[in-house]
Design a protein around this motif. Structure first.
Motif, short mmCIF file in Angstrom:
data_model
loop_
_atom_site.label_atom_id
_atom_site.label_comp_id
_atom_site.label_asym_id
_atom_site.label_seq_id
_atom_site.Cartn_x
_atom_site.Cartn_y
_atom_site.Cartn_z
N SER A 59 -160.47 5.55 13.14
CA SER A 59 -161.90 5.79 12.95
C SER A 59 -162.49 4.65 12.12
CB SER A 59 -162.13 7.13 12.24
OG SER A 59 -161.75 7.03 10.88
N LEU A 60 -163.80 4.62 12.03
CA LEU A 60 -164.46 3.62 11.19
C LEU A 60 -164.02 3.72 9.74
CD1 LEU A 60 -168.06 3.73 12.68
CD2 LEU A 60 -166.43 1.84 12.81
N ASP A 61 -163.67 4.93 9.32
CA ASP A 61 -163.21 5.16 7.94
C ASP A 61 -161.75 4.80 7.75
OD1 ASP A 61 -165.71 6.18 7.07
OD2 ASP A 61 -165.23 8.11 8.00
N GLY A 62 -161.06 4.40 8.83
CA GLY A 62 -159.66 4.00 8.73
C GLY A 62 -158.67 5.12 8.98
N ASP A 63 -159.14 6.31 9.32
CA ASP A 63 -158.25 7.44 9.60
C ASP A 63 -157.82 7.44 11.06
OD1 ASP A 63 -158.65 8.37 6.97
OD2 ASP A 63 -160.46 9.47 7.57
N ALA A 64 -156.64 7.98 11.32
CA ALA A 64 -156.18 8.15 12.70
C ALA A 64 -157.05 9.21 13.37
CB ALA A 64 -154.72 8.57 12.73
N ILE A 65 -157.41 8.96 14.61
CA ILE A 65 -158.24 9.91 15.35
C ILE A 65 -157.78 9.95 16.80
CG2 ILE A 65 -159.99 8.13 15.72
CD1 ILE A 65 -162.11 10.30 15.72
N ARG A 66 -157.71 11.19 17.34
CA ARG A 66 -157.28 11.40 18.73
C ARG A 66 -158.18 12.46 19.35
NH1 ARG A 66 -152.24 9.36 19.39
NH2 ARG A 66 -152.05 10.24 21.45
N ASP A 114 -168.88 -1.81 18.13
CA ASP A 114 -169.15 -2.97 17.28
C ASP A 114 -167.89 -3.79 17.09
OD1 ASP A 114 -171.95 -2.88 16.33
OD2 ASP A 114 -171.37 -0.91 15.60
N SER A 115 -168.04 -5.11 17.11
CA SER A 115 -166.89 -5.96 16.83
C SER A 115 -166.52 -5.90 15.36
CB SER A 115 -167.16 -7.40 17.26
OG SER A 115 -168.29 -7.90 16.59
N SER A 116 -167.51 -5.62 14.53
CA SER A 116 -167.30 -5.54 13.09
C SER A 116 -167.26 -4.08 12.62
CB SER A 116 -168.44 -6.28 12.38
OG SER A 116 -168.54 -5.90 11.04
N ARG A 117 -166.17 -3.72 12.00
CA ARG A 117 -166.05 -2.36 11.46
C ARG A 117 -167.14 -2.10 10.42
NH1 ARG A 117 -161.79 1.34 11.45
NH2 ARG A 117 -160.44 -0.20 12.38
N SER A 118 -167.49 -3.12 9.63
CA SER A 118 -168.51 -2.94 8.59
C SER A 118 -169.89 -2.64 9.20
CB SER A 118 -168.58 -4.16 7.67
OG SER A 118 -168.93 -5.32 8.39
N ALA A 119 -170.21 -3.23 10.36
CA ALA A 119 -171.48 -2.92 11.02
C ALA A 119 -171.51 -1.47 11.48
CB ALA A 119 -171.71 -3.86 12.21
N ASP A 136 -163.73 0.93 18.63
CA ASP A 136 -163.22 0.40 19.89
C ASP A 136 -163.90 -0.93 20.23
OD1 ASP A 136 -161.71 0.39 22.28
OD2 ASP A 136 -163.28 1.45 23.37
N PRO A 137 -163.69 -1.96 19.38
CA PRO A 137 -164.41 -3.21 19.56
C PRO A 137 -164.10 -3.95 20.86
CG PRO A 137 -162.67 -3.51 17.95
CD PRO A 137 -162.73 -2.03 18.27
N SER A 138 -162.94 -3.78 21.40
CA SER A 138 -162.57 -4.48 22.63
C SER A 138 -162.82 -3.64 23.87
CB SER A 138 -161.10 -4.89 22.58
OG SER A 138 -160.29 -3.73 22.49
N GLY A 139 -163.22 -2.38 23.70
CA GLY A 139 -163.49 -1.51 24.84
C GLY A 139 -162.26 -0.96 25.53
#
Length: 190
Positions: A59-66, A114-119, A136-139
């Motif tokens: 996730s954007l927060d750095g947690d695993a997500i499924r 977004d390519s940038s997690r911070s964005a 999912d920056p690379s799709g």
């Protein structure tokens, strides 16, 4: 060919390229309700619903997500990016959708491009989103969706997953609570 003509041609090519890029992140004015006359919404009858791969990552927060963590729940997967105007416009609606039906078992899961997690994190914070988004920056995760289900090159798009993990509906373009009300209400327990 003169330098002025070459510069003019390059300028026209740059404008044309910008138009193509911007068209990928646009949608017509949303109708107030999804139904038979809404060409941006597609529904699937029970028994004819395609299964979705178990989208998974961080996730954007750095947690695993499924996606499979939400099995037994109705899930809205919403693909977005912070630079996408229609994505920004629909963010309050997605927050409202989660708040309206969350206590009945609906979960929203974002798919941030977004390519940038911070964005993506800034977008999440600015819009006070109370649901996780898979970064999912690379799709790659979007490419795991059933072929032809949605156009993954255009954002935003939303996929409604039933309790069995199958696609009940899709929506191309910005979504509103009212557009999804009939679809979601039919999938949620009383």
């Amino acid at each position: 060919m003169t330098t002025t003509m070459m510069t003019t041609r390059r300028a026209y090519a740059a404008v044309a390229a910008a138009c193509v890029i911007l068209a990928g992140c646009s949608s017509p004015a949303p109708s107030s309700e999804a139904g038979p006359g809404d060409p941006l919404t597609r529904t699937f009858e029970d028994g004819r619903r395609p299964a979705v791969a178990d989208l998974a990552g961080t996730s954007l927060d750095g947690d695993a997500i499924r996606l499979s963590d939400y099995r037994g729940k109705v899930v809205l997967i919403n693909a977005w990016a912070s630079w996408c105007g229609p994505c920004r416009a629909e963010a309050p609606e997605l927050k409202l959708i989660q708040e309206t039906w969350g206590d009945r078992g609906l979960r929203v899961m974002g798919l941030d491009n977004d390519s940038s997690r911070s964005a993506g994190l800034a977008f999440q914070k600015d819009h006070h989103l109370g649901y996780p988004s898979l970064h999912d920056p690379s799709g790659k995760q979007a490419l795991r969706l059933p072929r032809g289900l949605v156009n993954t090159q255009v954002m935003p798009y939303t996929i409604v997953i039933d309790q069995e993990g199958k696609v009940a509906a899709t929506r191309m373009g910005a979504v509103t609570r009212n557009q999804l009300a009939k679809i979601v209400e039919a999938l949620l327990p009383e």
